[in-house]
Motif scaffolding. Structure first.
Motif, PDB file in Angstrom:
ATOM      1  N   TRP A  61      44.909   1.084 -19.084  1.00 59.85           N
ATOM      2  CA  TRP A  61      44.431   0.322 -17.943  1.00 59.85           C
ATOM      3  C   TRP A  61      43.651  -0.886 -18.444  1.00 59.85           C
ATOM      4  CZ3 TRP A  61      42.765   4.966 -19.642  1.00 59.85           C
ATOM      5  CH2 TRP A  61      41.465   5.035 -20.111  1.00 59.85           C
ATOM      6  N   LEU A  62      43.588  -1.902 -17.614  1.00 58.24           N
ATOM      7  CA  LEU A  62      42.819  -3.096 -17.924  1.00 58.24           C
ATOM      8  C   LEU A  62      41.348  -2.731 -17.863  1.00 58.24           C
ATOM      9  CD1 LEU A  62      43.220  -6.105 -18.570  1.00 58.24           C
ATOM     10  CD2 LEU A  62      43.007  -6.556 -16.133  1.00 58.24           C
ATOM     11  N   GLY A 115      35.826  -2.218 -11.488  1.00 56.86           N
ATOM     12  CA  GLY A 115      36.823  -1.893 -10.465  1.00 56.86           C
ATOM     13  C   GLY A 115      37.902  -0.978 -11.007  1.00 56.86           C
ATOM     14  N   ARG A 116      38.797  -0.579 -10.115  1.00 60.26           N
ATOM     15  CA  ARG A 116      39.894   0.310 -10.491  1.00 60.26           C
ATOM     16  C   ARG A 116      41.190  -0.484 -10.518  1.00 60.26           C
ATOM     17  NH1 ARG A 116      39.549   5.760 -10.486  1.00 60.26           N
ATOM     18  NH2 ARG A 116      41.715   5.873  -9.906  1.00 60.26           N
ATOM     19  N   GLN A 117      41.678  -0.718 -11.703  1.00 60.03           N
ATOM     20  CA  GLN A 117      42.948  -1.408 -11.838  1.00 60.03           C
ATOM     21  C   GLN A 117      44.085  -0.380 -11.875  1.00 60.03           C
ATOM     22  OE1 GLN A 117      40.237  -2.463 -13.622  1.00 60.03           O
ATOM     23  NE2 GLN A 117      40.033  -4.405 -12.583  1.00 60.03           N
ATOM     24  N   ARG A 118      45.281  -0.888 -11.680  1.00 63.50           N
ATOM     25  CA  ARG A 118      46.481  -0.055 -11.707  1.00 63.50           C
ATOM     26  C   ARG A 118      46.720   0.445 -13.127  1.00 63.50           C
ATOM     27  NH1 ARG A 118      52.528  -1.964 -10.268  1.00 63.50           N
ATOM     28  NH2 ARG A 118      53.359   0.101  -9.866  1.00 63.50           N
ATOM     29  N   GLN A 119      46.960   1.736 -13.276  1.00 56.77           N
ATOM     30  CA  GLN A 119      47.166   2.327 -14.588  1.00 56.77           C
ATOM     31  C   GLN A 119      48.637   2.321 -14.988  1.00 56.77           C
ATOM     32  OE1 GLN A 119      45.468   6.225 -14.802  1.00 56.77           O
ATOM     33  NE2 GLN A 119      43.383   5.458 -14.774  1.00 56.77           N
ATOM     34  N   LEU A 120      48.842   2.330 -16.282  1.00 52.90           N
ATOM     35  CA  LEU A 120      50.164   2.483 -16.876  1.00 52.90           C
ATOM     36  C   LEU A 120      50.207   3.874 -17.487  1.00 52.90           C
ATOM     37  CD1 LEU A 120      52.869   1.286 -18.014  1.00 52.90           C
ATOM     38  CD2 LEU A 120      51.540   0.596 -20.009  1.00 52.90           C
ATOM     39  N   ILE A 121      51.203   4.679 -17.113  1.00 55.89           N
ATOM     40  CA  ILE A 121      51.350   6.020 -17.663  1.00 55.89           C
ATOM     41  C   ILE A 121      52.740   6.115 -18.271  1.00 55.89           C
ATOM     42  CG2 ILE A 121      51.363   8.489 -17.200  1.00 55.89           C
ATOM     43  CD1 ILE A 121      49.504   7.902 -14.827  1.00 55.89           C
ATOM     44  N   THR A 131      45.620  -3.460  -8.092  1.00 50.46           N
ATOM     45  CA  THR A 131      45.192  -2.103  -7.772  1.00 50.46           C
ATOM     46  C   THR A 131      46.375  -1.368  -7.173  1.00 50.46           C
ATOM     47  OG1 THR A 131      44.439  -2.783  -5.595  1.00 50.46           O
ATOM     48  CG2 THR A 131      42.805  -2.803  -7.365  1.00 50.46           C
ATOM     49  N   GLY A 132      46.280  -0.069  -7.098  1.00 49.70           N
ATOM     50  CA  GLY A 132      47.358   0.714  -6.508  1.00 49.70           C
ATOM     51  C   GLY A 132      47.692   1.922  -7.350  1.00 49.70           C
TER      52      GLY A 132
END
Length: 150
Positions: A60-61, A65-71, A127-128
Motif C-alpha cells: 500500500w502507499l 489515510g487508507r489507500q487501496r491495497q495491492l494483494i 481508496t476502495g
C-alpha cells in the motif's frame, strides 16, 4: 482432587484449542509492516502465509489515510517444510533438491510486484477495495493475473 480436576480441565481446553489451530501457522512469525521506496513513492508491505504452498504479498502507499491495497498471491515453497528432503538430497549429491523453488521474498521482488501491479491497473493513491492479483510464471519474467477473492 482439586489438582486432578484442574489438570483434566486444562487438558480438555488445550485439546480443543489445538484442534482449532492450523498446523502450518507456526512457520510464519507475524512481523510489522516493512517500508520500501519504489520510483520515488514510499510503500508499506507485508507477507502472509495463505497455506503451506502460497503466500500473499500485500502493499500500500505509505501515508495518512487508507489507500487501496495491492494483494498478490504467489506460490512459495517454504524452505523449512522441505528442509529434510533438500538436506538429504544435497548430502547424497542428488539433483532432486533443485526441484524446490526455495527463494526468499526480497524487497527487490516486492518492488517488481508493485511496479507490475501499477502496470496492471492498480492505482495506489485511490481508496476502495484491494486489487487482487495472482503471480504467474517464474520470478525472472512473471506476469500478474487479476482475480476476485473467494
Amino acid at each position: 482432587m482439586i489438582d486432578e480436576t484442574y489438570a483434566a480441565a486444562a487438558l480438555k481446553n488445550d485439546r480443543a484449542h489445538q484442534s482449532q489451530r492450523r498446523p502450518y501457522r507456526h512457520l510464519v512469525t507475524p512481523r510489522p509492516p516493512r517500508k520500501i521506496c519504489v520510483d520515488a513513492y514510499k510503500y508499506g508491505w507485508t507477507v502472509r502465509e495463505l497455506d503451506p504452498w502460497h503466500v500473499a504479498v500485500r502493499a500500500w502507499l505509505d501515508g495518512p489515510g487508507r489507500q487501496r491495497q495491492l494483494i498478490i498471491s504467489m506460490k512459495f515453497e517454504n524452505p523449512w517444510l522441505h528442509f529434510s528432503e533438500t538436506a538429504t538430497a544435497r548430502a547424497r549429491g542428488d539433483k532432486t533438491a533443485s526441484q524446490f523453488n526455495l527463494q526468499s521474498i526480497t524487497p527487490g521482488l516486492v518492488a517488481d510486484l508493485i511496479r507490475a501491479g501499477i502496470s496492471a491497473g492498480w492505482q495506489p493513491e485511490e481508496t476502495g477495495k484491494p486489487a487482487h492479483f495472482t503471480m504467474v510464471g517464474p520470478r525472472a519474467n512473471f506476469r500478474l493475473v487479476a482475480h476476485t477473492p473467494g
